[in-house]
Design a protein around this motif. Structure first.
Motif, mmCIF file in Angstrom:
data_model
loop_
_atom_site.group_PDB
_atom_site.id
_atom_site.type_symbol
_atom_site.label_atom_id
_atom_site.label_comp_id
_atom_site.label_asym_id
_atom_site.label_seq_id
_atom_site.Cartn_x
_atom_site.Cartn_y
_atom_site.Cartn_z
ATOM 1 N N SER A 1 116.391 24.794 31.844
ATOM 2 C CA SER A 1 116.381 24.437 30.427
ATOM 3 C C SER A 1 115.022 23.887 30.020
ATOM 4 C CB SER A 1 117.448 23.383 30.150
ATOM 5 O OG SER A 1 118.663 23.751 30.763
ATOM 6 N N SER A 2 113.965 24.198 30.780
ATOM 7 C CA SER A 2 112.672 23.595 30.470
ATOM 8 C C SER A 2 111.471 24.485 30.787
ATOM 9 C CB SER A 2 112.529 22.282 31.247
ATOM 10 O OG SER A 2 112.439 22.552 32.644
ATOM 11 N N THR A 3 111.693 25.655 31.385
ATOM 12 C CA THR A 3 110.608 26.541 31.817
ATOM 13 C C THR A 3 109.679 25.836 32.824
ATOM 14 O OG1 THR A 3 110.784 27.614 29.663
ATOM 15 C CG2 THR A 3 108.959 28.320 30.986
ATOM 16 N N GLU A 4 110.199 24.803 33.472
ATOM 17 C CA GLU A 4 109.428 24.160 34.541
ATOM 18 C C GLU A 4 109.704 24.827 35.888
ATOM 19 O OE1 GLU A 4 109.094 19.529 33.562
ATOM 20 O OE2 GLU A 4 111.084 20.327 33.193
ATOM 21 N N HIS A 5 110.831 25.539 35.982
ATOM 22 C CA HIS A 5 111.170 26.213 37.234
ATOM 23 C C HIS A 5 110.592 27.620 37.242
ATOM 24 C CE1 HIS A 5 113.950 22.965 38.041
ATOM 25 N NE2 HIS A 5 114.657 23.250 36.975
ATOM 26 N N SER A 6 109.281 27.730 37.029
ATOM 27 C CA SER A 6 108.630 29.031 37.084
ATOM 28 C C SER A 6 107.601 29.005 38.195
ATOM 29 C CB SER A 6 107.923 29.335 35.756
ATOM 30 O OG SER A 6 106.982 30.388 35.929
ATOM 31 N N VAL A 7 107.540 30.078 38.977
ATOM 32 C CA VAL A 7 106.557 30.110 40.061
ATOM 33 C C VAL A 7 105.133 30.185 39.487
ATOM 34 C CG1 VAL A 7 106.469 32.607 40.449
ATOM 35 C CG2 VAL A 7 106.177 31.055 42.382
ATOM 36 N N PHE A 8 105.020 30.511 38.199
ATOM 37 C CA PHE A 8 103.712 30.582 37.552
ATOM 38 C C PHE A 8 103.340 29.299 36.810
ATOM 39 C CE2 PHE A 8 105.475 34.869 37.864
ATOM 40 C CZ PHE A 8 104.504 35.456 38.658
ATOM 41 N N GLY A 9 104.083 28.222 37.053
ATOM 42 C CA GLY A 9 103.773 26.949 36.407
ATOM 43 C C GLY A 9 104.492 26.819 35.076
ATOM 44 N N PRO A 10 104.623 25.590 34.565
ATOM 45 C CA PRO A 10 105.401 25.371 33.343
ATOM 46 C C PRO A 10 104.676 25.870 32.087
ATOM 47 C CG PRO A 10 104.349 23.331 34.032
ATOM 48 C CD PRO A 10 104.092 24.335 35.118
ATOM 49 N N THR A 11 105.454 26.200 31.058
ATOM 50 C CA THR A 11 104.910 26.430 29.720
ATOM 51 C C THR A 11 104.923 25.093 28.988
ATOM 52 O OG1 THR A 11 105.703 28.712 29.664
ATOM 53 C CG2 THR A 11 105.331 27.646 27.539
ATOM 54 N N HIS A 12 103.942 24.881 28.123
ATOM 55 C CA HIS A 12 103.876 23.638 27.353
ATOM 56 C C HIS A 12 104.354 23.864 25.929
ATOM 57 C CE1 HIS A 12 101.382 21.476 30.411
ATOM 58 N NE2 HIS A 12 101.163 22.734 30.771
ATOM 59 N N ASN A 13 104.918 22.821 25.339
ATOM 60 C CA ASN A 13 105.401 22.912 23.960
ATOM 61 C C ASN A 13 104.217 22.801 22.998
ATOM 62 O OD1 ASN A 13 106.508 22.169 21.344
ATOM 63 N ND2 ASN A 13 108.454 21.834 22.425
ATOM 64 N N PRO A 14 104.046 23.790 22.106
ATOM 65 C CA PRO A 14 102.873 23.767 21.217
ATOM 66 C C PRO A 14 102.854 22.567 20.257
ATOM 67 C CG PRO A 14 104.360 25.555 20.625
ATOM 68 C CD PRO A 14 104.855 25.006 21.936
ATOM 69 N N TRP A 15 103.996 21.943 20.014
ATOM 70 C CA TRP A 15 104.037 20.780 19.109
ATOM 71 C C TRP A 15 103.507 19.524 19.807
ATOM 72 C CZ3 TRP A 15 105.502 21.215 14.005
ATOM 73 C CH2 TRP A 15 106.099 22.427 13.649
ATOM 74 N N ASN A 16 103.621 19.500 21.126
ATOM 75 C CA ASN A 16 103.117 18.385 21.928
ATOM 76 C C ASN A 16 103.044 18.889 23.362
ATOM 77 O OD1 ASN A 16 102.793 16.178 23.590
ATOM 78 N ND2 ASN A 16 104.134 14.839 22.377
ATOM 79 N N LEU A 17 101.829 19.032 23.852
ATOM 80 C CA LEU A 17 101.638 19.692 25.155
ATOM 81 C C LEU A 17 102.252 18.926 26.318
ATOM 82 C CD1 LEU A 17 97.975 20.986 24.733
ATOM 83 C CD2 LEU A 17 100.098 22.290 24.540
ATOM 84 N N ASN A 18 102.619 17.666 26.094
ATOM 85 C CA ASN A 18 103.267 16.903 27.164
ATOM 86 C C ASN A 18 104.780 17.106 27.195
ATOM 87 O OD1 ASN A 18 100.831 15.709 27.977
ATOM 88 N ND2 ASN A 18 100.979 14.271 26.259
ATOM 89 N N LYS A 19 105.287 17.871 26.236
ATOM 90 C CA LYS A 19 106.736 18.115 26.167
ATOM 91 C C LYS A 19 107.069 19.511 26.685
ATOM 92 C CE LYS A 19 107.674 14.460 23.357
ATOM 93 N NZ LYS A 19 108.570 13.361 23.699
ATOM 94 N N VAL A 20 108.315 19.674 27.138
ATOM 95 C CA VAL A 20 108.767 20.998 27.571
ATOM 96 C C VAL A 20 109.041 21.871 26.345
ATOM 97 C CG1 VAL A 20 109.832 20.069 29.676
ATOM 98 C CG2 VAL A 20 111.231 20.405 27.618
ATOM 99 N N PRO A 21 108.960 23.193 26.516
ATOM 100 C CA PRO A 21 109.313 24.096 25.418
ATOM 101 C C PRO A 21 110.800 24.432 25.427
ATOM 102 C CG PRO A 21 108.448 25.359 27.237
ATOM 103 C CD PRO A 21 108.449 23.922 27.700
#
Lengths: 109, 487
Positions: free
Chosen positions: B129-149
């Motif tokens: 539920s966060s795109t953190e479980h990607s072997v290519f690294g997490p995606t960042h939320n464009p509204w705040n790069l410290n948040k998950v998308p």
């Protein structure tokens, strides 16, 4: 700590059923996490499901049938490019059965 | 260039008028993605040269006046097969996998003239539920790069929200289109189970999986469903119901529409700002002539537990195919076949995928089947019945999409239960196979809030109508994140 007492042996057993192996470091970590998820699962015990039929599928299509006709996609080369180890147009795998010499030696150990 | 201030109708007009060619548009889109994605990591792979060739071909044939997607760059989630273009499901297991055919949805989009510019990041095998479980690294939320998308279609959502692309395909098994759409302030529709073919979608939970799109506005979303919906002989669960034109009644408004507001979705677990935004949306709908009444969906809170039993069980079965033999990752140091299976799977799958496989394997195992799998399937029936009762009296349900706005990167990765609870408001829709759509409905400390509209089976038309009416009377969709290069 999760309330649910799922043991490391149980986790190891489930992993082996799924053809997974967990390292010594990973085993306590997964055991704790799976235990807390099992706690979550236990909440279903408070739901009365007497006389409730299970739902396994929700499609509106019943018994969708088709003719069983093989189709040749003629994509052998493209398919083989995805295989990790190929020789002479065939997929190569390690030995399926250990040869007798090795097996005998192991059983003596 | 970016798409922040654009919609498909406007871009289509520019293409028709010759203000820009599809080739120019595709090139500018790719250039902007390359620039912006250094911060977002929304894409796994770009389709550079093929996309430019495809756009040239569309230019040569001429933009099709009858197809909004003609010459239009779009993106595809990386669990949807694209012929000759790597499809990885964000897993080490498939990091070198190149499909030999296109998914039905990809074929349909191409036939409509759309240009696939690349594959978007996601949680491995769509589990997360966060795109953190990607072997290519997490995606960042464009509204705040410290948040998950959000996830699992977090790459698609961030790409659309940042204006990298005008629309992207995603997949939704427990909320994977709607939750990231909510976290990114865009529109995301999970159509009715069976509405869109899953042929070529990498299987996760087969009785839940559904493909849909993420877009900047409601009209664009309806236009894409027009293209991708329909029966497919390759997907035996796809419905043979006729596909209506989802844009036809979209401007008709909500006068007389009976909307239900389930109280369980506004419980104490729901953030106050989110609750307020939804209650305000209810007032907006009333002003527009709809009726909104509180209802109860009493089994809502059991959805997460039942879902994680059923979906994990289906996943454990679906993922048995990854054995390191014919395709996918193969361990380098296996001495025999049995070892090859175990080592390839243990080295090729990430932790979350292993958790789900083990949960599913356990739930299906002898001695646990009745107490877990069958029990969960019965709870699924109760959730389904809850919805049926409400839809006897109401046309549509409105609710929050998520109980909170986007959370901090890294804040939930070590605690699977709190990660799973993220889906508490989206899962029931998948359990019942209903259509669900998230649309922008407010902000909380600068982060977007999503409203979820839930419809009767195959009644996406009413949801688009209601979503469009809300959008026309609010301006949440006109706010842009800074990261996309908004002035």
């Amino acid at each position: 700590m999760p309330k649910n007492e799922i043991s490391e042996d149980q986790v190891k057993h489930v992993a082996s059923l799924a053809n997974l192996s967990l390292s010594k470091d990973q085993l306590p970590y997964f055991t704790k996490q799976l235990g807390s998820v099992m706690d979550l699962f236990e909440t279903l015990n408070s739901v009365n499901t007497d006389d409730v039929k299970p739902t396994y599928s929700i499609t509106d299509q019943v018994n969708a049938m088709r003719d069983d006709i093989p189709q040749n996609w003629n994509e052998k080369q493209a398919l083989l490019r995805n295989a990790p180890d190929v020789k002479d147009g065939l997929i190569r795998v390690p030995e399926i059965m250990q040869n007798r010499k090795n097996r005998d030696r192991e059983s003596e150990d | 260039m970016n798409y922040l201030n654009k919609n498909m109708t406007g871009v289509h007009k520019q293409l028709m008028n010759g203000d820009i060619t599809s080739e120019e548009l595709t090139k500018q889109t790719l250039d902007n993605i390359k620039k912006t994605d250094t911060k977002l990591n929304a894409f796994i792979d770009l389709n550079d040269s093929k996309a430019l060739d495809d756009s040239k071909a569309v230019d040569q044939k001429g933009i099709d006046a009858s197809s909004l997607l003609s010459g239009m760059p779009i993106a595809i989630k990386d669990n949807i097969l694209t012929k000759d273009l790597k499809t990885t499901a964000a897993s080490k297991m498939l990091s070198n996998f190149t499909p030999i055919f296109d998914a039905t949805v990809v074929k349909k989009l191409a036939a409509a003239g759309a240009i696939n510019v690349g594959k978007t990041n996601m949680d491995e095998f769509a589990m997360g539920s966060s795109t953190e479980h990607s072997v290519f690294g997490p995606t960042h939320n464009p509204w705040n790069l410290n948040k998950v998308p959000g996830g699992s279609s977090g790459g698609s959502a961030a790409a659309v929200a940042s204006g990298e692309i005008i629309a992207a395909l995603g997949s939704d098994t427990g909320g994977s289109i709607r939750q990231p759409a909510a976290f990114n302030g865009i529109v995301g529709m999970k159509p009715t189970y069976g509405r869109v073919s899953r042929w070529g979608l990498i299987a996760f939970g087969s009785s839940f999986d559904q493909i849909g799109s993420l877009t900047r506005n409601v009209y664009d979303n309806a236009s894409i469903l027009n293209v991708i919906a329909g029966h497919d002989k390759h997907d035996l669960t796809s419905s043979d119901k006729a596909v209506p034109d989802y844009t036809q009644n979209i401007k008709k408004g909500v006068k007389g529409l009976k909307i239900a507001l389930p109280e369980e979705y506004l419980s104490d677990g729901t953030d106050k700002n989110v609750k307020d935004a939804i209650l305000k949306a209810a007032e907006t709908y009333k002003k527009l002539g709809a009726t909104v009444e509180k209802v109860s969906l009493p089994h809502t809170k059991y959805g997460v537990a039942a879902y994680y039993i059923l979906a994990s069980s289906e996943a454990s079965s679906n993922l048995q195919r990854y054995d390191g033999i014919r395709y996918g990752y193969r361990s380098k140091d296996a001495n025999n076949l049995a070892e090859l299976y175990v080592k390839s799977r243990s080295e090729g799958f990430g932790d979350e995928v292993k958790r789900r496989i083990m949960l599913g394997t356990f739930s299906l195992s002898a001695g646990a089947f009745d107490a877990y799998f069958k029990k969960a399937a019965k709870v699924r029936t109760l959730i389904l019945d809850d919805f049926k009762k409400v839809f006897d009296h109401y046309d549509m349900i409105m609710a929050p999409t998520t109980s909170t706005p986007a959370f901090d990167l890294g804040s939930k990765t070590s605690d699977p239960v709190s990660m799973y609870m993220n889906d508490v408001l989206t899962i029931p829709v998948n359990m019942a196979g209903l259509p669900g759509m998230s649309i922008p409905a407010g902000f909380s400390d600068g982060m977007p809030i999503g409203m979820q509209l839930i419809g009767r089976p195959f009644d996406e038309g009413t949801m688009y109508q209601a979503g469009y009416a809300f959008e026309q009377n609010t301006d949440f969709h006109k706010h842009f994140p800074k990261i996309g290069g908004a002035k």
